[in-house]
Write an enzyme that holds these catalytic residues in place. Structure first.
Site, PDB file in Angstrom:
ATOM      1  N   ARG A 111       0.871  -1.191   0.000  1.00  0.00           N
ATOM      2  CA  ARG A 111       0.000   0.000   0.000  1.00  0.00           C
ATOM      3  C   ARG A 111       0.896   1.225   0.000  1.00  0.00           C
ATOM      4  NH1 ARG A 111      -3.180  -2.318   5.163  1.00  0.00           N
ATOM      5  NH2 ARG A 111      -4.489  -3.828   4.090  1.00  0.00           N
ATOM      6  N   ARG A 158     -10.055   4.191   5.704  1.00  0.00           N
ATOM      7  CA  ARG A 158      -8.619   3.929   5.499  1.00  0.00           C
ATOM      8  C   ARG A 158      -8.248   4.014   4.023  1.00  0.00           C
ATOM      9  NH1 ARG A 158      -6.124  -1.657   7.745  1.00  0.00           N
ATOM     10  NH2 ARG A 158      -6.775  -2.408   5.691  1.00  0.00           N
ATOM     11  N   ARG A 183     -12.967  -8.849   3.524  1.00  0.00           N
ATOM     12  CA  ARG A 183     -12.482  -8.564   4.876  1.00  0.00           C
ATOM     13  C   ARG A 183     -13.641  -8.508   5.880  1.00  0.00           C
ATOM     14  NH1 ARG A 183      -6.974  -6.472   4.666  1.00  0.00           N
ATOM     15  NH2 ARG A 183      -6.338  -7.161   2.609  1.00  0.00           N
TER      16      ARG A 183
END
Ligand SMILES: Nc1nc2c(ncn2[C@@H]2O[C@H](COP(=O)(O)OP(=O)(O)O)[C@@H](O)[C@H]2O)c(=O)[nH]1
Ligand SMILES: Nc1ncnc2c1ncn2[C@@H]1O[C@H](COP(=O)(O)OP(=O)(O)O)[C@@H](O)[C@H]1O
Length: 210
Positions: free
Chosen positions: A56, A149, A160
């Site tokens: 990321r 996020r 998730r």
């Protein structure tokens, strides 16, 4: 049984107990463990896992993860280089023996950030860590934090959230975790995490004094 006891005894003598942090993606594990690593520099060391997911923005090779291809990861697993490995949300993750040894060689408290499959597999080893589960206050708050996020695609987010539901149920299993911390107010959750690992922190500090 006896052999297990002896090996646990010696691993305890060898240094502080590692700390396993687990819990749903987005529960706040990285946030909490980064606070711990910053406040107690020279006490904790992070076990850098391998993963097949892409880095990321802001993540660093060798610091957050070792980023590898599926082929490389599979070969290393077949070669016996991993303590545990798991498939999570379409990617492979695993703790190498070298990652844990690198931290333990410095006599630091080794922190592992691993999913539920990892927890169950670590339980079959002689690592003897303190098991900490970090849980979100609710599914709604978890979803908001994950969305805010801005690291996941919609597909990854849904995977998730699905895994989170399973995790939140399993984490209630008696005896699976030594401590279950609900990460509502960050400072309160951090205080509870510190309390859970205080004894190990003291061991490292005492060892540094002598
Ligand atoms: N079993 C296992 N799980 C891992 C390992 N490294 C990370 N994970 C878990 O993989 C999941 C996804 O991690 P990541 O992609 O960094 O996403 P995040 O947890 O949302 O920041 C999390 O539950 C981590 O705890 C590992 O070495 N082994
Ligand atoms: N107590 C908290 N209150 C509000 N936001 C939080 C709290 N703890 C973590 N967050 C935020 O939630 C998101 C997920 O946290 P993160 O540490 O990345 O979770 P994990 O490592 O468990 O996937 C991050 O954007 C983080 O800044």
């Amino acid at each position: 049984m006896y052999v297990r006891f002896i090996s646990r005894f010696f691993s305890a003598m060898a240094g502080p107990r590692p700390v396993v942090m687990s819990g749903p993606s987005g529960a706040g594990k990285s946030t909490l463990l980064k606070k711990l690593l910053t406040e107690f520099e020279g006490v904790f060391g992070f076990s850098v896992s391998h993963t097949t997911r892409s880095p990321r923005p802001g993540e660093e090779e060798g610091k957050d993860y070792h980023y590898v291809s599926r082929e490389v990861m599979k070969a290393a697993i077949a070669n016996g280089e991993f303590i545990e490995n798991a498939e999570f949300s379409g990617n492979m993750y695993g703790t190498s023996k070298a990652a844990v040894q690198a931290v333990q060689a410095k006599n630091l408290i080794c922190i592992l950030d691993i999913d539920m499959q990892g927890v169950k597999n670590i339980k079959r080893t002689d690592l003897n860590p303190i098991y900490v589960s970090i849980q979100p206050p609710s599914m709604e708050i978890l979803e908001k934090r994950l969305r805010d996020r801005k690291t996941e695609s919609e597909e990854s987010l849904q995977k998730r959230l699905h895994a989170a539901k399973v995790d939140m149920e399993i984490s209630k299993e008696p005896g699976l975790f030594d401590v279950v911390i609900t990460n509502d107010d960050l400072d309160v959750a951090y205080g509870k995490l510190k309390h859970a690992v205080l004894e190990e922190i003291q061991k490292v500090r005492d060892a540094h004094k002598s």
